[in-house]
Design an enzyme around this catalytic site. Structure first.
Site, PDB file in Angstrom:
ATOM      1  CG  HIS A   2      -0.288  -0.051   2.532  1.00  0.00           C
ATOM      2  ND1 HIS A   2      -0.737  -0.801   3.582  1.00  0.00           N
ATOM      3  CD2 HIS A   2       0.810   0.573   2.999  1.00  0.00           C
ATOM      4  CE1 HIS A   2       0.057  -0.635   4.624  1.00  0.00           C
ATOM      5  NE2 HIS A   2       1.005   0.205   4.291  1.00  0.00           N
ATOM      6  CG  HIS A  62       0.841   4.205   7.731  1.00  0.00           C
ATOM      7  ND1 HIS A  62      -0.244   3.483   7.316  1.00  0.00           N
ATOM      8  CD2 HIS A  62       1.926   3.500   7.356  1.00  0.00           C
ATOM      9  CE1 HIS A  62       0.178   2.383   6.700  1.00  0.00           C
ATOM     10  NE2 HIS A  62       1.484   2.373   6.709  1.00  0.00           N
ATOM     11  CG  HIS A  93       8.459  -1.588   3.940  1.00  0.00           C
ATOM     12  ND1 HIS A  93       7.576  -2.586   4.231  1.00  0.00           N
ATOM     13  CD2 HIS A  93       7.828  -0.440   4.290  1.00  0.00           C
ATOM     14  CE1 HIS A  93       6.465  -2.069   4.734  1.00  0.00           C
ATOM     15  NE2 HIS A  93       6.587  -0.758   4.795  1.00  0.00           N
ATOM     16  CD  GLU A 138       3.188  -1.697   6.441  1.00  0.00           C
ATOM     17  OE1 GLU A 138       3.153  -0.505   6.771  1.00  0.00           O
ATOM     18  OE2 GLU A 138       3.392  -2.061   5.266  1.00  0.00           O
TER      19      GLU A 138
END
Lengths: 114, 289
Positions: B12, B59, B194, B241
């Site tokens: 995303h 976030h 990431h 995530e």
């Protein structure tokens, strides 16, 4: 319980950081709002004072240095909103933290996909 | 009865929103990601889901450190996107399904998941971009109703992979006990590997990502064996995530098969991945109906 300390090169935002960084992160959270971003740019020192940032946090904000901001308790998700004020994206921020040029950082990213 | 017809997972990263705004879908950099949705569009067109339950991580748009729920479920009639501070366009509001939300909430708490319930909830890029990728041609209204479910990824301690899988299982049981005839797709958004912060920023682990994509289809319990420390070491600090994928997979309780799968790295700083899984009732479950 997981021990999350000492993963090389990997700061983890735990209770200690949350406690220490609260004022800084609260200020950065306010940057979701365009009016607040504008107010910060118009008077950075006054804006930091309103959020009661510590001296270390004020120095880190002035430095625009992500490593210093994280050391002062900054959380990467809220700091991203601070970086956004200056149009910096995650490659800019990554390059700064790793000491690479933007081009070298992008090449490093690409090298891992092959 | 409501039925879960499939599960979708996708990265995303916010720059997807910027790429859409600039019309860069067919540039060499972005084409692999956007083309990954061609089979997804065909599947959505064929099955026409009524509701998407979207499992993602906020976030710092809706939740701040003052109150940080480990798991939260939306119960609103409408969910608005908003400015996140770095300039990607705000997308149109999303319709909710409050009756189904409250059914899920009732069942989750009865199932010992003490979630936070939210009648107002701003949804960030992790919720909006996957739906935009699913329905790129939607105008001011989206073709399905939505229910946001968030997993904390901001403030440690985070829930374990095993706990997120169990949450997904409980969401699956809740949906499939809902008396209305609805077709539901469960979406897990985030990942894969990431890391944004620290001197290890930029870390991507293609080998681990591909392993996750293999295991998520028919051996998800293998992924629940990892500790959070192991996931951070293997997938980077934001690689946690992966929890949203694991929770999505927990909700699929039937016969699961892979419909489509794409891996492309890097997308921004991330190992980009899109997967579509079909979920068909097992003979046993079908016989019980």
């Amino acid at each position: 319980m997981d021990d999350l300390s000492k993963i090389p090169g990997t700061p983890i935002f735990q209770g200690e950081q949350a406690k220490r960084g609260y004022a800084l992160n609260k200020m950065c959270f306010s940057f979701n709002d365009a009016a607040n971003r504008k107010a910060f740019l118009a008077d950075e020192e006054g804006y930091m004072a309103r959020y009661h940032l510590t001296d270390e946090q004020r120095a880190a904000i002035r430095s625009r240095n992500v490593g210093q901001l994280i050391a002062a308790g900054g959380n990467t998700y809220y700091l991203a909103k601070f970086a956004g004020i200056f149009g910096l994206n995650v490659q800019d921020v990554g390059a700064q933290q790793t000491g690479m040029t933007i081009e070298a950082f992008k090449a490093f990213l690409a090298s891992q996909g092959t | 009865m409501a039925r879960i017809i499939g599960g979708l997972t996708t990265s995303h990263v916010p720059s997807i929103g910027a790429a859409i705004a600039r019309g860069e879908q067919q540039t060499p950099y972005w084409k692999p990601l956007f083309d990954a949705f061609i089979p997804v569009h065909a599947w959505l067109e064929a099955v026409k889901p009524d509701v998407a339950v979207v499992i993602y991580n906020d976030h710092g748009l809706n939740f701040f450190l003052d109150k940080m729920p480990t798991f939260a479920v939306g119960a609103a009639a409408q969910y608005d996107n908003a400015d996140e501070g770095w300039g990607i366009p705000v997308l149109p509001s999303f319709a909710g399904d409050p009756d189904l939300s409250w059914h899920i909430i009732d069942r989750l708490v009865a199932d010992e998941f003490d979630i936070t319930m939210c009648q107002e909830m701003l949804v960030d890029h992790a919720f909006t971009l996957p739906i935009k990728l699913m329905y790129p041609d939607a105008g001011a209204t989206w073709p399905l109703r939505t229910i946001p479910v968030t997993i904390n990824s901001v403030q440690h301690p985070l829930p374990s992979a095993a706990r997120c899988y169990k949450l997904g299982q409980a969401i699956g049981r809740a949906i499939e006990s809902y008396p209305k005839d609805l077709k539901v797709v469960v979406v897990g958004t985030g990942g894969l590997s990431h890391q944004l912060d620290g001197t290890r920023a930029g870390f991507i682990n293609k080998q681990f990502d591909l392993l996750c994509m293999e295991k998520i289809v028919n051996d998800p319990l293998a992924l629940t064996q990892y500790s959070n420390r192991q996931i951070i070491e293997l997938a980077g600090s934001q690689g946690v995530e992966l929890m949203t994928w694991i929770a999505m997979r927990g909700a699929l309780q039937g016969r699961v098969s892979k419909v489509a799968s794409t891996y492309h790295a890097p997308i921004s700083n991330t190992g980009g991945a899109v997967m579509l899984l079909a979920n068909e009732p097992t003979p046993l479950a079908a016989a019980a109906e």
